[in-house]
Design a protein around this motif. Structure first.
Motif, short mmCIF file in Angstrom:
data_model
loop_
_atom_site.label_atom_id
_atom_site.label_comp_id
_atom_site.label_asym_id
_atom_site.label_seq_id
_atom_site.Cartn_x
_atom_site.Cartn_y
_atom_site.Cartn_z
N PHE A 1 0.83 -1.22 0.00
CA PHE A 1 0.00 0.00 0.00
C PHE A 1 0.86 1.26 0.00
CE2 PHE A 1 -2.28 -3.23 2.62
CZ PHE A 1 -3.23 -3.56 1.67
N GLY A 2 2.16 1.10 -0.25
CA GLY A 2 3.06 2.26 -0.29
C GLY A 2 3.65 2.64 1.05
N ASP A 3 3.43 1.84 2.07
CA ASP A 3 4.01 2.10 3.38
C ASP A 3 5.34 1.36 3.48
OD1 ASP A 3 1.92 3.72 4.47
OD2 ASP A 3 0.68 1.93 4.66
N PRO A 4 6.11 1.58 4.56
CA PRO A 4 7.38 0.85 4.71
C PRO A 4 7.14 -0.66 4.75
CG PRO A 4 7.20 2.61 6.34
CD PRO A 4 5.87 2.51 5.64
N PRO A 5 8.11 -1.47 4.28
CA PRO A 5 7.93 -2.92 4.25
C PRO A 5 7.79 -3.54 5.64
CG PRO A 5 10.13 -2.34 3.51
CD PRO A 5 9.38 -1.06 3.68
N TYR B 1 3.86 2.83 17.28
CA TYR B 1 2.59 3.06 17.95
C TYR B 1 1.54 3.77 17.11
CZ TYR B 1 4.25 1.26 22.34
OH TYR B 1 4.71 0.44 23.32
N TRP B 2 1.90 4.25 15.95
CA TRP B 2 0.89 4.92 15.12
C TRP B 2 1.14 4.56 13.67
CZ3 TRP B 2 -3.70 6.69 15.70
CH2 TRP B 2 -4.29 7.42 14.67
N HIS B 3 0.09 4.44 12.92
CA HIS B 3 0.24 4.07 11.53
C HIS B 3 -0.96 4.58 10.74
CE1 HIS B 3 0.69 1.44 7.99
NE2 HIS B 3 1.95 1.40 8.34
N SER B 4 -0.73 4.92 9.49
CA SER B 4 -1.82 5.42 8.64
C SER B 4 -2.92 4.38 8.48
CB SER B 4 -1.28 5.81 7.27
OG SER B 4 -0.68 4.70 6.63
N ILE B 5 -2.59 3.09 8.66
CA ILE B 5 -3.60 2.04 8.54
C ILE B 5 -4.73 2.25 9.53
CG2 ILE B 5 -3.98 -0.42 9.02
CD1 ILE B 5 -1.37 -0.98 7.58
N ARG B 6 -4.39 2.79 10.69
CA ARG B 6 -5.43 3.04 11.70
C ARG B 6 -6.54 3.91 11.13
NH1 ARG B 6 -3.75 3.00 17.52
NH2 ARG B 6 -3.19 0.84 17.67
N LYS B 7 -6.17 4.91 10.35
CA LYS B 7 -7.18 5.81 9.78
C LYS B 7 -7.78 5.25 8.50
CE LYS B 7 -5.39 10.09 11.64
NZ LYS B 7 -4.92 11.42 11.36
N LYS B 8 -6.99 4.48 7.78
CA LYS B 8 -7.40 3.98 6.47
C LYS B 8 -8.42 2.86 6.57
CE LYS B 8 -4.54 3.20 2.67
NZ LYS B 8 -3.33 2.63 2.10
N TYR B 9 -8.24 1.96 7.53
CA TYR B 9 -9.09 0.78 7.64
C TYR B 9 -10.06 0.86 8.80
CZ TYR B 9 -6.37 -1.51 4.09
OH TYR B 9 -5.79 -1.82 2.90
N LYS B 10 -11.29 0.47 8.53
CA LYS B 10 -12.29 0.39 9.59
C LYS B 10 -12.05 -0.91 10.37
CE LYS B 10 -17.16 -0.21 10.37
NZ LYS B 10 -18.28 -0.97 9.88
N TYR B 11 -11.93 -0.78 11.68
CA TYR B 11 -11.72 -1.94 12.54
C TYR B 11 -12.92 -2.88 12.43
CZ TYR B 11 -11.55 -4.75 16.78
OH TYR B 11 -11.54 -5.80 17.66
N ILE B 12 -12.64 -4.17 12.19
CA ILE B 12 -13.68 -5.19 12.14
C ILE B 12 -13.58 -6.12 13.34
CG2 ILE B 12 -14.70 -7.10 10.83
CD1 ILE B 12 -15.06 -4.30 9.55
N ARG B 13 -12.37 -6.67 13.57
CA ARG B 13 -12.21 -7.57 14.71
C ARG B 13 -10.73 -7.78 15.04
NH1 ARG B 13 -14.28 -11.25 10.76
NH2 ARG B 13 -12.62 -12.53 9.89
N ALA B 14 -10.53 -8.32 16.22
CA ALA B 14 -9.19 -8.70 16.67
C ALA B 14 -9.26 -10.12 17.19
CB ALA B 14 -8.71 -7.76 17.78
N GLU B 15 -8.22 -10.88 16.90
CA GLU B 15 -8.17 -12.28 17.34
C GLU B 15 -6.84 -12.52 18.05
OE1 GLU B 15 -8.33 -14.25 13.61
OE2 GLU B 15 -10.48 -13.95 13.36
N LYS B 16 -6.90 -13.18 19.17
CA LYS B 16 -5.69 -13.57 19.88
C LYS B 16 -5.05 -14.75 19.18
CE LYS B 16 -3.83 -13.56 24.39
NZ LYS B 16 -2.93 -12.46 24.27
N TYR B 17 -3.72 -14.70 19.00
CA TYR B 17 -3.04 -15.81 18.35
C TYR B 17 -3.12 -17.05 19.24
CZ TYR B 17 0.45 -19.00 16.72
OH TYR B 17 1.06 -20.15 16.29
N GLU B 18 -3.49 -18.16 18.65
CA GLU B 18 -3.52 -19.43 19.38
C GLU B 18 -2.62 -20.46 18.74
OE1 GLU B 18 -7.49 -20.70 20.22
OE2 GLU B 18 -8.05 -18.74 20.97
N ASP B 19 -2.69 -20.62 17.41
CA ASP B 19 -1.85 -21.59 16.72
C ASP B 19 -2.04 -21.41 15.23
OD1 ASP B 19 -0.04 -23.61 16.41
OD2 ASP B 19 -1.28 -25.18 17.27
#
Length: 183
Positions: free
Chosen positions: A135-139, A144-162
């Protein structure tokens, strides 16, 4: 500072992916062979496993924007608000629960990981993203801050399990063989 250690680990992992890709080690996997394009979920899951193996818990964040989607991680440093626990019995009618129980599983106390965290729970978290360069951001982004926060609407978060599949485990083993080659 933990953030610097995480950045080092993330860079090691990203470099191993690039080296393995350049060496043709992902040609068997069409999706991951196109890294970083169209594989953010897989890359996030694989990186979450690597960070977990090195003592860092993460959440995988899913966001949407104009018909597209993206996944990235946030470090669960203990500052993330504890999620509200939702149980199967709170949201599914008794008849449906009974139907599922007829298959031998008691689903009545199964937590629903998709709706547990809210956007506010993960505000101001340490973001980790190894596929945002599509998306043109650093690889590699760890901060603590990123343009993705503003660009994307939060849908969900999942805790890593496996890792979810044998395919992902094989990809992880391939990446790890670059990081820790066997003599």
């Amino acid at each position: 500072m933990q953030e610097n250690l995480i950045k080092q680990l993330v860079n090691i992992f990203w470099n191993a992916i690039i080296l393995a890709k350049n060496n043709g080690q992902f040609t068997w996997d069409e999706r991951f062979n196109s890294f970083p394009v169209a594989c953010c979920r897989d890359a996030s899951d694989l990186l979450a496993r690597y960070l977990f193996d090195n003592g860092y818990d993460t959440l995988s964040i899913y966001g949407e924007c104009r018909g597209g989607s993206h996944r990235w991680l946030v470090w669960d440093d203990g500052q993330i608000k504890s999620p509200e626990t939702w149980y199967f019995e709170d949201v599914v009618p008794a008849g449906v629960r009974q139907y599922y129980s007829s298959y031998g599983s008691d689903l009545s106390q199964q937590e629903d990981p998709y709706y547990s965290y809210t956007a506010e729970d993960i505000e101001n978290c340490f973001i980790i993203d190894i596929t945002a360069d599509q998306f043109g951001d650093p690889p590699v982004y760890c901060d603590y801050w990123h343009s993705i926060r503003k660009k994307y609407k939060y849908i969900r978060a999942e805790k890593y399990e496996d890792l979810r599949t044998n395919r992902l485990q094989h990809l992880y083993d391939t990446i790890m063989s670059v990081i820790e080659p066997k003599e």
